[in-house]
Write an enzyme that holds these catalytic residues in place. Structure first.
Site, mmCIF file in Angstrom:
data_model
loop_
_atom_site.group_PDB
_atom_site.id
_atom_site.type_symbol
_atom_site.label_atom_id
_atom_site.label_comp_id
_atom_site.label_asym_id
_atom_site.label_seq_id
_atom_site.Cartn_x
_atom_site.Cartn_y
_atom_site.Cartn_z
ATOM 1 N N THR A 109 28.901 63.095 13.352
ATOM 2 C CA THR A 109 29.855 64.169 13.619
ATOM 3 C C THR A 109 30.458 64.067 15.001
ATOM 4 O OG1 THR A 109 28.530 65.578 12.205
ATOM 5 C CG2 THR A 109 30.041 66.706 13.703
ATOM 6 N N ARG A 140 27.509 68.235 -1.396
ATOM 7 C CA ARG A 140 27.001 69.036 -0.272
ATOM 8 C C ARG A 140 28.048 69.121 0.853
ATOM 9 N NH1 ARG A 140 26.074 68.061 5.483
ATOM 10 N NH2 ARG A 140 24.323 69.308 6.147
ATOM 11 N N VAL A 141 28.187 70.315 1.399
ATOM 12 C CA VAL A 141 29.068 70.532 2.547
ATOM 13 C C VAL A 141 28.228 71.135 3.668
ATOM 14 C CG1 VAL A 141 31.012 71.904 3.406
ATOM 15 C CG2 VAL A 141 31.146 70.825 1.148
ATOM 16 N N GLY A 142 28.416 70.616 4.879
ATOM 17 C CA GLY A 142 27.629 71.104 6.014
ATOM 18 C C GLY A 142 28.377 72.145 6.824
ATOM 19 N N ASP A 143 27.992 72.260 8.088
ATOM 20 C CA ASP A 143 28.603 73.255 8.980
ATOM 21 C C ASP A 143 29.962 72.836 9.526
ATOM 22 O OD1 ASP A 143 27.288 71.157 10.352
ATOM 23 O OD2 ASP A 143 27.332 72.319 12.209
ATOM 24 N N GLY A 148 24.414 68.284 14.335
ATOM 25 C CA GLY A 148 23.024 68.373 13.896
ATOM 26 C C GLY A 148 22.947 68.878 12.466
ATOM 27 N N GLY A 168 23.436 70.821 9.563
ATOM 28 C CA GLY A 168 24.431 71.845 9.290
ATOM 29 C C GLY A 168 23.898 73.109 8.648
HETATM 30 C C1 SD4 Z 1 26.373 68.141 8.897
HETATM 31 N N1 SD4 Z 1 26.489 68.800 11.198
HETATM 32 O O1 SD4 Z 1 27.004 67.651 7.969
HETATM 33 C C2 SD4 Z 1 26.705 67.699 10.325
HETATM 34 C C3 SD4 Z 1 25.914 66.467 10.655
HETATM 35 C C4 SD4 Z 1 25.895 66.036 12.091
HETATM 36 O O2 SD4 Z 1 25.499 64.355 13.580
HETATM 37 O O3 SD4 Z 1 26.240 66.752 12.991
HETATM 38 N N2 SD4 Z 1 25.470 64.837 12.355
HETATM 39 O O4 SD4 Z 1 25.447 68.918 8.731
#
Ligand code: SD4
Length: 340
Positions: free
Chosen positions: A199, A227-230, A251, A253
């Site tokens: 990210t 899946r979708v993160g933050d 990090g 999500g």
């Molecule tokens: C997620 N926050 O998809 C992202 C992953 C990430 O370094 O930050 N990786 O959850």
């Protein structure tokens, strides 16, 4: 040899050698504009790209898009089409962008389009919506002239995926950075050559004092398909309030979404907390949900306030961020962390 010289030499021997990282940790982080700050060591190159806009008197929104595009275009990198696939072997991208007037755009679960941040910006500027996902987002991107690309995994991702298939277990690793050279021209990697994060978050303030931010990702590697993160969620992976400040995250999500992470950081700055304190409060909120579980994952927040002050805080050590302004040229900071 004069007495004075001997005394100075003796004194020099007593002064401990201060590692460069220590100096960066204690460096003056006071206000200046324009300024751009970005997550991880690779934020150095991202800031360089953003700076071409900011140093010319350009707008923060153009700067953050340009910075995010830089890393998305770095094929074979951790972010964008070169990132790790999901467990079914597909790279799916999430991104969002927000300007100084609460305008925001977001795209999630997008495949085969190189610059998700620019698709997010188009959604923000040309549609009545904030967020498009999946096939609908792809259809929209194609209608705006984006091309289908990246049908094959990058070499690094192929290697990682092959390795992952041996166990097929979803075990997110703790994002840390071990390569800590502010002059590196390639994004930081771990010793085995892989990247440890997927990210890029970037927040900037332009000459006018206006704030904007962008967050772009291929998401956690080997996640479930869909899946979708933050990162594409406004208020989780990114939030900007032009009167107060801007924040972004990296990090795991799921943990960031749970507490509306970057919105929390901005609200803490509204209450008068410094950027670093605001990030620390958000991190503590996550850790206190389950301190034992929190030992196993990473979340880092990065914030910039309206005064041009900035700071970060993470759960684990190893969350670096890069700063570029007229005062700081390509400086990398190591953020403080809950667990030492
Ligand atoms: C997620 N926050 O998809 C992202 C992953 C990430 O370094 O930050 N990786 O959850």
């Amino acid at each position: 040899m004069s007495k004075r010289r001997t005394f100075i030499q003796q004194l020099a021997m007593l002064v401990p050698v201060i590692p460069v990282w220590k100096i960066l940790e204690f460096k003056d982080k006071s206000a200046t504009k324009p300024i751009t700050i970005a997550t991880w060591d690779s934020g150095v190159e991202v800031n360089e790209a953003a700076w071409t806009v900011l140093s010319d008197g350009g707008k923060a929104i153009d700067a953050v898009e340009k910075g995010a595009n830089f890393i998305e275009n770095t094929i074979n990198c951790c972010v964008g089409l070169g990132g790790n696939p999901d467990r079914d072997g597909f790279v799916t991208l999430d991104a969002c962008i927000m300007d100084d007037k609460y305008n925001c755009g977001s795209v999630a679960f997008l495949q085969n389009i190189r610059n998700p941040i620019s698709v997010a910006r188009k959604i923000m500027e040309t549609t009545p919506h904030v967020m498009l996902v999946g096939d609908g987002a792809k259809k929209f991107a194609l209608s705006q002239g984006f091309k289908i690309e990246g049908k094959r995994l990058s070499k690094q991702a192929q290697k990682e995926y092959k390795n992952w298939l041996k166990t097929s277990q979803y075990k997110p690793t703790v994002n840390i950075e071990q390569t800590q050279s502010s002059k590196s021209k390639v994004p930081a990697r771990l010793q085995d050559g892989s990247y440890n994060h997927d990210t890029m978050g970037i927040v900037a303030m332009d000459q006018n004092g206006d704030l904007s931010g962008a967050c772009t990702t291929s998401g956690m590697g080997f996640k479930m398909h869909g899946r979708v993160g933050d990162s594409p969620i406004i208020g989780a992976g990114l939030y900007v309030d032009n009167a107060i400040g801007a924040a972004t995250s990296s990090g795991q999500g799921e943990e960031v979404i749970r507490i509306c992470g970057t919105h929390t950081v901005v609200e803490m700055m509204r209450l008068g907390k410094s950027p670093e304190e605001a990030c620390r409060i958000a991190v503590e909120r996550i850790v206190l949900i389950n301190p034992e579980k929190a030992r196993l994952f990473q979340v880092g927040f990065l914030a910039l306030n309206k005064q041009g002050e900035y700071g970060a805080y993470a759960i684990q050590p190893g969350f670096n961020y890069a700063v570029k302004s007229n005062k700081d040229d390509g400086v990398i900071f190591k953020s403080d962390s809950y667990f030492k």
